[in-house]
Design an enzyme around this catalytic site. Sequence first.
Site, PDB file in Angstrom:
ATOM      1  N   HIS A  95       0.819  -1.214   0.000  1.00 10.19           N
ATOM      2  CA  HIS A  95       0.000   0.000   0.000  1.00 10.19           C
ATOM      3  C   HIS A  95       0.853   1.266   0.000  1.00 10.19           C
ATOM      4  O   HIS A  95       0.483   2.262  -0.624  1.00 10.19           O
ATOM      5  CB  HIS A  95      -1.014  -0.032   1.152  1.00 10.19           C
ATOM      6  CG  HIS A  95      -2.167  -0.947   0.839  1.00 10.19           C
ATOM      7  ND1 HIS A  95      -2.188  -2.267   1.218  1.00 10.19           N
ATOM      8  CD2 HIS A  95      -3.283  -0.744   0.112  1.00 10.19           C
ATOM      9  CE1 HIS A  95      -3.297  -2.836   0.755  1.00 10.19           C
ATOM     10  NE2 HIS A  95      -3.973  -1.932   0.082  1.00 10.19           N
ATOM     11  N   HIS A 153       5.172 -14.664   6.692  1.00  7.28           N
ATOM     12  CA  HIS A 153       5.600 -13.576   7.567  1.00  7.28           C
ATOM     13  C   HIS A 153       4.522 -13.215   8.583  1.00  7.28           C
ATOM     14  O   HIS A 153       4.753 -13.245   9.778  1.00  7.28           O
ATOM     15  CB  HIS A 153       5.981 -12.347   6.728  1.00  7.28           C
ATOM     16  CG  HIS A 153       6.755 -11.344   7.512  1.00  7.28           C
ATOM     17  ND1 HIS A 153       6.169 -10.511   8.443  1.00  7.28           N
ATOM     18  CD2 HIS A 153       8.079 -11.051   7.530  1.00  7.28           C
ATOM     19  CE1 HIS A 153       7.107  -9.738   8.989  1.00  7.28           C
ATOM     20  NE2 HIS A 153       8.274 -10.049   8.460  1.00  7.28           N
ATOM     21  N   GLU A 183       4.547 -13.621  12.513  1.00 12.94           N
ATOM     22  CA  GLU A 183       4.024 -12.472  13.268  1.00 12.94           C
ATOM     23  C   GLU A 183       2.500 -12.340  13.249  1.00 12.94           C
ATOM     24  O   GLU A 183       1.970 -11.375  13.777  1.00 12.94           O
ATOM     25  CB  GLU A 183       4.637 -11.175  12.718  1.00 12.94           C
ATOM     26  CG  GLU A 183       6.122 -11.074  12.970  1.00 12.94           C
ATOM     27  CD  GLU A 183       6.757  -9.857  12.289  1.00 12.94           C
ATOM     28  OE1 GLU A 183       6.027  -8.936  11.900  1.00 12.94           O
ATOM     29  OE2 GLU A 183       7.997  -9.859  12.153  1.00 12.94           O
ATOM     30  N   HIS A 215      14.597 -13.967   7.895  1.00 14.47           N
ATOM     31  CA  HIS A 215      13.607 -14.769   8.624  1.00 14.47           C
ATOM     32  C   HIS A 215      13.832 -16.269   8.434  1.00 14.47           C
ATOM     33  O   HIS A 215      13.634 -17.047   9.362  1.00 14.47           O
ATOM     34  CB  HIS A 215      12.191 -14.402   8.197  1.00 14.47           C
ATOM     35  CG  HIS A 215      11.711 -13.128   8.809  1.00 14.47           C
ATOM     36  ND1 HIS A 215      11.657 -12.946  10.168  1.00 14.47           N
ATOM     37  CD2 HIS A 215      11.285 -11.968   8.260  1.00 14.47           C
ATOM     38  CE1 HIS A 215      11.201 -11.730  10.431  1.00 14.47           C
ATOM     39  NE2 HIS A 215      10.970 -11.114   9.285  1.00 14.47           N
TER      40      HIS A 215
HETATM   41 CO    CO Z   1      10.053  -9.292   9.121  1.00 12.03          CO
END
Ligand code: CO
Length: 267
Positions: A95, A153, A183, A215
């Site tokens: 966005h 993620h 997350e 990650h």
């Molecule tokens: Co991250």
Amino acid sequence: MVKHAEKKTGILLVAFGTSVTEAQKTYGHIESIVSQTFAHVEIRWAFTSAFVRKKLLKAGQHTLSPLSALAQMADEGFTHVAVQSLHVIPGYEYHDLLQIAHTLQNLPKGIVRIEVGAPLLSSHADLQMAARRLVDWSLGFRSSTEALVLMGHGTSHPANVYYPAFQHYLHQIDANVFLGTIEGYPTLDDVTHQLKSQGIGKAWLFPFLTVAGDHAVHDMTGTEDGNWLQQLAKEGIGAHPIMQGLGSIDSVVGIWAMHLEQAMLKL
Ligand code: CO
């Protein structure tokens, strides 16, 4: 009389960015696929993560933000630019990118038209295609009784719903493919509960990320306590990690390339 600049079209590929060298190679792989489809169009790159850009700069590697990359393209006389988001879901990074692209469109002596291609998962067709292609790809090395666990993620952005949605699409094709997030929702706990209730003891662990960057190195595997490999092992599930990203699977990159094609057509 208004003088019209000669039409000059370009492509800007935009990813989150990574400082992991192996993961950077995956961006190169994505570019090679895109350049096959658009052989005569110049391709530029930008990274949306300021943190990653700063880290790379310290290592002597200069990269651009989408804002700087588009400004530079404007200065070089590009009049039409297709910006392709290489993000996985339409979250904050995507966005922000839309807003930057819209702001830079039609400025004096700037780019006349900018179109942004959607991230990997956007439409119903994307989710269907991505699920089918991931399952097919995994059956190249995984037996149908073994699980495939995807590590996404996750985000606090409302677009986090794409993760449970994608889990639904995956399960319609293969009951042994699971998606958890670092997350967001679903969590790894949600995944291990399902694995145990289905009596699955062996899994393949794959980053549901564009590239296998930080990650994948720290949250999925590695030496840090509580990584996914360790947590699965604690629950009696032997997992085999695959250190690649979605960008290394040609059929998946094809979905991003399709979105870029749609953006090019709108230019
Ligand atoms: Co991250």
